[in-house]
Scaffold this active site. Sequence first.
Site, PDB file in Angstrom:
ATOM      1  N   ASP A  12       0.495  -0.651   9.372  1.00  0.00           N
ATOM      2  CA  ASP A  12       0.099  -1.274   8.096  1.00  0.00           C
ATOM      3  C   ASP A  12      -1.401  -1.069   7.909  1.00  0.00           C
ATOM      4  OD1 ASP A  12       0.421  -2.893   5.722  1.00  0.00           O
ATOM      5  OD2 ASP A  12      -0.619  -4.489   6.778  1.00  0.00           O
ATOM      6  N   SER A  13      -1.858  -1.261   6.673  1.00  0.00           N
ATOM      7  CA  SER A  13      -3.292  -1.162   6.409  1.00  0.00           C
ATOM      8  C   SER A  13      -4.069  -2.236   7.172  1.00  0.00           C
ATOM      9  CB  SER A  13      -3.555  -1.310   4.911  1.00  0.00           C
ATOM     10  OG  SER A  13      -3.069  -2.560   4.474  1.00  0.00           O
ATOM     11  N   CYS A  75       4.209  -1.134   5.231  1.00  0.00           N
ATOM     12  CA  CYS A  75       3.216  -1.277   4.166  1.00  0.00           C
ATOM     13  C   CYS A  75       3.823  -0.624   2.937  1.00  0.00           C
ATOM     14  CB  CYS A  75       1.935  -0.562   4.587  1.00  0.00           C
ATOM     15  SG  CYS A  75       0.667  -0.508   3.318  1.00  0.00           S
ATOM     16  N   GLU A 160      -6.554 -10.911   3.829  1.00  0.00           N
ATOM     17  CA  GLU A 160      -7.367 -10.238   4.852  1.00  0.00           C
ATOM     18  C   GLU A 160      -8.637 -11.042   5.167  1.00  0.00           C
ATOM     19  OE1 GLU A 160      -7.163  -6.994   6.633  1.00  0.00           O
ATOM     20  OE2 GLU A 160      -5.041  -7.247   6.163  1.00  0.00           O
ATOM     21  N   CYS A 194       4.854  -6.553  -0.877  1.00  0.00           N
ATOM     22  CA  CYS A 194       3.645  -6.272  -0.109  1.00  0.00           C
ATOM     23  C   CYS A 194       3.769  -7.122   1.134  1.00  0.00           C
ATOM     24  CB  CYS A 194       2.389  -6.643  -0.887  1.00  0.00           C
ATOM     25  SG  CYS A 194       0.899  -6.523   0.132  1.00  0.00           S
ATOM     26  N   HIS A 196       1.713  -8.310   3.042  1.00  0.00           N
ATOM     27  CA  HIS A 196       0.738  -9.392   3.208  1.00  0.00           C
ATOM     28  C   HIS A 196       1.172 -10.679   2.498  1.00  0.00           C
ATOM     29  CE1 HIS A 196      -2.009  -6.216   4.472  1.00  0.00           C
ATOM     30  NE2 HIS A 196      -2.947  -7.112   4.718  1.00  0.00           N
TER      31      HIS A 196
HETATM   32  N1  DGL Z   1       0.646  -4.749   3.338  1.00  0.00           N
HETATM   33  C1  DGL Z   1       0.313  -3.699   2.409  1.00  0.00           C
HETATM   34  C2  DGL Z   1       1.484  -3.468   1.453  1.00  0.00           C
HETATM   35  O1  DGL Z   1       2.613  -3.825   1.788  1.00  0.00           O
HETATM   36  C3  DGL Z   1      -1.008  -4.078   1.828  1.00  0.00           C
HETATM   37  C4  DGL Z   1      -1.632  -3.055   1.064  1.00  0.00           C
HETATM   38  C5  DGL Z   1      -3.126  -3.100   1.023  1.00  0.00           C
HETATM   39  O2  DGL Z   1      -3.748  -2.807   2.037  1.00  0.00           O
HETATM   40  O3  DGL Z   1      -3.637  -3.305  -0.082  1.00  0.00           O
HETATM   41  O4  DGL Z   1       1.344  -2.874   0.394  1.00  0.00           O
END
Ligand code: DGL
Length: 276
Positions: A12-13, A75, A160, A194, A196
């Site tokens: 993931d990011s 992600c 974040e 997402c 997050h």
């Molecule tokens: N968890 C990522 C997603 O599902 C986050 C994306 C991001 O880094 O903006 O899209």
Amino acid sequence: MELNAAPIGVFDSGYGGLTVLKELEKAMPGYDYLYLGDNARAPYGTRSFDTVYEYTLQAVKWLFDKGCPLVILACNTASARALRSIQQNDLSGMDPSKRVLGVIRPTAEIAGKFTNTGSIGILGTEGTVTSHSYILELQKFFPEVKVYQEACPMWVPLVENHEHDKPGADYFVRQHIDRLTQQCADIDAIFLACTHYPLLLDKIMRYIPEGMQVFSQGSIVADSLKQYLERHPEIQSRLSTGSNCYFTTTDRAETFDRQAAVFYGKSVASHRIELL
Ligand code: DGL
């Protein structure tokens, strides 16, 4: 990491993929997992197609190099913007026997079953929403379902930066829920597209109209992967089964360890790595 380990790579990011990893481990506790969060370059959601593709490809290469026969892009943004190119153009040059899977298709495959009105809402990053991946994938499985989308560019930074449970987050949560529900009064199922966003679930539930259901992806992706491995013994048999979980981040390990517990529910000890 154990020599000869062949873990499932989870990328993931940043921290969001931990909400998926948690469910993968719950559904399939026997395997080894290697988590990689590109925290140094998060968020991905507002980045260009080319940048998300480049970063994601670097992450997949790194996880392959570490011995993962299978990588899950936990992600949506990376799944929307990089998965298809990696599968179609890059995999053959890296290792055609390995696999990279995303989180959009498993969600789209079942999303239509959760609506009675035939109208569902998708909340995601700008990258995911503008890719139209959910609309395109859902059309394949549920052509009669109407899909309404809303990009929530402030939500990942809130998570974040550990502000997701603070009073300031309420304004942005409410704003995007209102914008989505104003598009169609019939929406009865909302998908958090997402990884997050599950961290904002308490606040999301506070602002959605009564009778509307909200779904996170973690358990959906876990069920889908379990079925995938049953159908693909050639991949399943290559995975190591030590029930270990390894954590890596491109930013400070101490910071990752402190914050990861919030997403993962347990303490972790990560290592910093560099992606090139
Ligand atoms: N968890 C990522 C997603 O599902 C986050 C994306 C991001 O880094 O903006 O899209």
